[in-house]
Design an enzyme around this catalytic site. Sequence first.
Site, PDB file in Angstrom:
ATOM      1  N   HIS A  85       0.850  -1.199   0.000  1.00  0.00           N
ATOM      2  CA  HIS A  85       0.000   0.000   0.000  1.00  0.00           C
ATOM      3  C   HIS A  85       0.881   1.242   0.000  1.00  0.00           C
ATOM      4  O   HIS A  85       1.872   1.310   0.723  1.00  0.00           O
ATOM      5  CB  HIS A  85      -0.897   0.011   1.243  1.00  0.00           C
ATOM      6  CG  HIS A  85      -1.987   1.027   1.161  1.00  0.00           C
ATOM      7  ND1 HIS A  85      -3.232   0.741   0.644  1.00  0.00           N
ATOM      8  CD2 HIS A  85      -2.015   2.333   1.491  1.00  0.00           C
ATOM      9  CE1 HIS A  85      -3.977   1.828   0.671  1.00  0.00           C
ATOM     10  NE2 HIS A  85      -3.262   2.812   1.186  1.00  0.00           N
ATOM     11  N   ASP A 164     -13.520   3.083   7.095  1.00  0.00           N
ATOM     12  CA  ASP A 164     -12.475   3.806   6.352  1.00  0.00           C
ATOM     13  C   ASP A 164     -13.024   4.318   5.035  1.00  0.00           C
ATOM     14  O   ASP A 164     -12.729   5.435   4.624  1.00  0.00           O
ATOM     15  CB  ASP A 164     -11.248   2.930   6.098  1.00  0.00           C
ATOM     16  CG  ASP A 164     -10.230   3.702   5.261  1.00  0.00           C
ATOM     17  OD1 ASP A 164      -9.805   4.773   5.726  1.00  0.00           O
ATOM     18  OD2 ASP A 164      -9.914   3.278   4.145  1.00  0.00           O
ATOM     19  N   ARG A 171     -12.875  12.871   4.632  1.00  0.00           N
ATOM     20  CA  ARG A 171     -11.621  13.605   4.864  1.00  0.00           C
ATOM     21  C   ARG A 171     -11.181  14.333   3.613  1.00  0.00           C
ATOM     22  O   ARG A 171     -10.660  15.450   3.668  1.00  0.00           O
ATOM     23  CB  ARG A 171     -10.515  12.626   5.306  1.00  0.00           C
ATOM     24  CG  ARG A 171     -10.675  12.155   6.738  1.00  0.00           C
ATOM     25  CD  ARG A 171      -9.768  10.964   7.008  1.00  0.00           C
ATOM     26  NE  ARG A 171      -8.388  11.247   6.722  1.00  0.00           N
ATOM     27  CZ  ARG A 171      -7.522  10.336   6.219  1.00  0.00           C
ATOM     28  NH1 ARG A 171      -7.922   9.099   5.973  1.00  0.00           N
ATOM     29  NH2 ARG A 171      -6.287  10.667   5.992  1.00  0.00           N
TER      30      ARG A 171
HETATM   31  N1  URA Z   1      -3.977   6.313   1.724  1.00  0.00           N
HETATM   32  C1  URA Z   1      -4.990   5.811   2.458  1.00  0.00           C
HETATM   33  O1  URA Z   1      -5.439   4.700   2.243  1.00  0.00           O
HETATM   34  N2  URA Z   1      -5.475   6.549   3.439  1.00  0.00           N
HETATM   35  C2  URA Z   1      -5.015   7.774   3.714  1.00  0.00           C
HETATM   36  O2  URA Z   1      -5.506   8.379   4.626  1.00  0.00           O
HETATM   37  C3  URA Z   1      -3.969   8.293   2.943  1.00  0.00           C
HETATM   38  C4  URA Z   1      -3.452   7.541   1.949  1.00  0.00           C
END
Ligand code: URA
Length: 463
Positions: A85, A164, A171
Amino acid sequence: MRMYDIIEKKRDGKELTKSEIDYFITGYSNDKIPDYQASALLMAIYFNGLSKLELLNLTFAMRDSSKKIDLSALKVPGKYIVDKHSTGGVGDKVTLIVLPIVAALGVGVCKMSGKGLGFTGGTADKLESIEGYDINIPIRLALKQVQDIGLCLISQSSEIAIADKKLYALRDTTATVESMELIASSIMSKKLASGVDKILLDVTVGSGAFMKDLDSAKELAKTMIEIGRDAGVETKAVITSMSEPLGRNVGNALEIKEVISFLLADENSLMSDEFRDLREVVFEIAAQMISMSGVCTDIEKNKKDIVRVILSGEAYNKFIELIKAQNGKVERVYMDWLGKDLDLPVTHDKVTFLKEIHAQSSGYIVSIDSKQIGEALVCLGGGRRKKDEEIDYSVGFEFSKKVGDKVEEGDVILTVLYNDKQNFEEAFSYIENAIYIDDIDEKLGNALRLKPHVLDILGEDDI
Ligand code: URA
């Protein structure tokens, strides 16, 4: 319990309890807490941070906000399932190159990727620039695909870490992305929920990353490694530079083209200046993934194998297999320089206008501010200003010059591909400010051109 009290407590810099954090995450995931209250709490976290315990509780609550994926069907004795990631960047097409490479070397990957966030691009958007590519296949089919062809690349499913998914979009539109704790919990919650054995993080640093300096990037990396350790999932981080856009192309369909060029490169072009920064990052991440998977722990040998599967066409064939498996459109094209027919992905790449941007003076390119370039892409319509906004896959930038290159006044530095003249005007104000040319000496120019892009590699021993 009331959301109002939780917001007030965090606003005043106090530590939230596990049950308060659970209340927030459960309520927000079930649509019981409105966006405006969640936004207020996010902003309070942005300003006041989180303690280690709060961060762990937040990450685990987010991980548990929906079911964990069961990857046991993919388990092979002696091998580990590794996920990769990136913390995000501009021109970051690393996942799209690394996955077919490692799959060609026997490392199976079930990868979930997100959409663009703020000024950074998202792998999910890049894939959707391929006509027909279905990023939303159900997990059940994705797992079957990994068994069949060794890889899948799907959108971050609403079946996992739903908190998330919702918070990420919120966000993005409330200026609360650049918080170390919110980034760490966002990334680690979904990676832990994805059921993998090990996690490899690409933590980017520089103007086009959320972490602007090396110390903060290392702090973010160590924070995530620690969360991984506490969750019993070995986590490593490669710190990479994002001070200039990665590679030569920025924009969704354009980046797919660069992926294709990289995977189809012959020995000369693969090792040439054209791919210098991208090659360094791709080789390191892929080699580390192969090592963590248990296939081979010798990083230098892995890098040789990576070159081998690119030059043999095995990595490219994997990329095409992936696209076909997820309904992406490919067409057979006769390639003059290869003297053969090849399947090529069909992308949404129709643009109306091209504009070359020229050097205003002679000298060396000292910097190309990737954040400004990312913002310029958003202006062109290639990224989002509001959550769930449609984007224009075809727009973007092709760089003819990179940092450290010598230029004469009037040389083309980049070409802008766009569809709307007003959008171009807006984007141009960012582009103008992004490029800095100076009359430095050749030695310094070369040092800038050759500066490393892999800055550090951190593991559990470093925290
Ligand atoms: N990548 C993600 O998955 N989340 C974040 O907050 C920033 C980058």
